[in-house]
Design a protein around this motif. Structure first.
Motif, short mmCIF file in Angstrom:
data_model
loop_
_atom_site.label_atom_id
_atom_site.label_comp_id
_atom_site.label_asym_id
_atom_site.label_seq_id
_atom_site.Cartn_x
_atom_site.Cartn_y
_atom_site.Cartn_z
N THR A 115 -9.03 0.31 -2.66
CA THR A 115 -8.35 1.51 -2.15
C THR A 115 -8.90 2.78 -2.80
N LYS A 168 -2.00 6.88 -0.26
CA LYS A 168 -0.86 5.98 -0.38
C LYS A 168 0.26 6.35 0.59
N LYS A 176 -7.01 -2.40 -6.07
CA LYS A 176 -7.05 -1.03 -6.61
C LYS A 176 -8.45 -0.45 -6.47
N ASN A 199 -0.73 -1.19 -4.41
CA ASN A 199 -1.87 -0.28 -4.29
C ASN A 199 -1.83 0.61 -3.07
N VAL A 200 -0.89 0.37 -2.16
CA VAL A 200 -0.86 1.19 -0.94
C VAL A 200 0.40 2.03 -0.79
N TYR A 201 1.45 1.75 -1.58
CA TYR A 201 2.67 2.53 -1.50
C TYR A 201 2.78 3.49 -2.69
N GLU A 202 3.31 4.67 -2.42
CA GLU A 202 3.53 5.64 -3.51
C GLU A 202 4.54 5.10 -4.50
#
Length: 334
Positions: A324, A331, A321, A110-113
């Motif tokens: 964020t 991201k 999800k 949920n935090v990385y592209e």
């Protein structure tokens, strides 16, 4: 000609059925012999941190139950990604396992592209290990009287001056800080490390002011009196930290959710092997010595089935999800 085609189709179907039966028989035979040598458990974080601690507390009991050595191997770096990818690419035979956490199997996606693994598709859940309350710790310099309110006041007086350490970019210990700043409308400087044990060293040296740690690994430092515990993530106060309020008590119920650690195998690991590993893990979690060791650290054993743990991972991914999305979190590019 029609009879020939029918015969060929029947022959092909029979061959497929026999192959399937052979495969099932092979898995059953493998499970019956499993394990016949040592099992590696990859910890994707540095030695001495909470992820490492959880693995080592079940190591001895699982070894005894399985009749084979369980060897803990630390593969830290890139916020846990190096170790997780080693687990993903290991042979799916039950001899390489790994510790999964909120960081690796719920936060990261949920935090990385982009992410080099899928936390659901690339792993076979073995079972949950513990529920682990988190704790916000800080030096007395930035938290006079070891009070959360004093810490927040200091942050508001000195925005972007207080430094908090984490076990890496995109980890739970970083994102807990992001959630905290969002909830309290404050700003801190984030300093990533390879593990929380290194963060603690720099807190003692005065280079880091705060961290979002696991109670189990932070407890000795809190008990030393040199580090303040400001709030815990738990339904109620912990027996090991009776004087430390929960986030909910302090007016921040959205920060009160504890984390978890579990055991996974590479995708495709035979079900009979997974069941055998799950039985050994749950046996360890019922061992009075293991239970007592976890409880002394404020951790709660949380045995589960593989299916139950799989459901838990999916629910945690959905929760992060939603979190964020609500924070409009941008991201991280890798």
């Amino acid at each position: 000609m029609t009879h020939v085609r029918k015969a060929l189709r029947l022959s092909a179907a029979t061959a497929a059925l026999l192959a399937c039966m052979a495969g099932q028989g092979g898995h059953a035979a493998h499970a019956a012999d499993f394990p016949d040598h040592s099992i590696d458990v990859v910890v994707p974080m540095a030695a001495g941190g909470p992820t490492d601690l959880v693995a080592r507390l079940v190591q001895k009991s699982m070894s005894k139950q399985l009749g084979a050595s369980v060897v803990v191997e630390n593969k830290a770096g890139a916020g846990g990604m190096i170790g997780v990818n080693q687990i993903k690419h290991a042979t799916a035979d039950g001899y390489t396992l790994g510790i999964a956490s909120s960081t690796t199997h719920a936060v990261a996606i949920n935090v990385y592209e982009t992410l080099s693994y899928d936390p659901v598709k690339d792993f076979t859940p073995v079972g949950n290990i513990v529920v682990a309350p988190g704790v916000l710790i800080a030096t007395p310099k930035v938290a006079p009287g070891c009070k959360l309110s004093a810490f927040i006041d200091d942050l508001k007086r000195h925005p972007d001056e207080v430094k908090y350490g984490s076990s890496g970019i995109g980890t739970l210990s970083q994102m807990s800080g992001v959630r905290f700043m969002s909830a309290t409308h404050t700003e801190m400087l984030h300093v990533p490390y390879k593990g929380l044990s290194a963060v603690m060293n720099d807190m003692y040296a005065g280079l880091i002011d705060a961290a979002f740690d696991n109670v189990g690994s932070a407890l000795p430092h809190i008990q030393s009196g040199k580090i303040c515990a400001l709030a815990v993530q738990a339904p109620q106060r912990l027996a090991v930290l009776p004087d430390v309020p929960t986030y909910a008590e302090l007016g921040y119920p959205e920060l009160n959710k504890p984390t978890w650690y579990g055991l996974v195998a590479p995708a495709g690991t035979p079900a009979p092997v997974v069941q055998k590993l799950n039985a050994a893990l749950n046996h360890a979690l019922a061992d009075p010595e293991v239970v007592a060791a976890f409880q002394r650290l404020g951790l709660t054993p949380a045995p589960s089935t593989p299916a139950g743990f799989a459901k838990q991972i999916k629910e945690e991914i959905a929760m992060w999800k939603q979190t964020t999305d609500q924070m409009h979190f941008q991201k991280i590019a890798r």
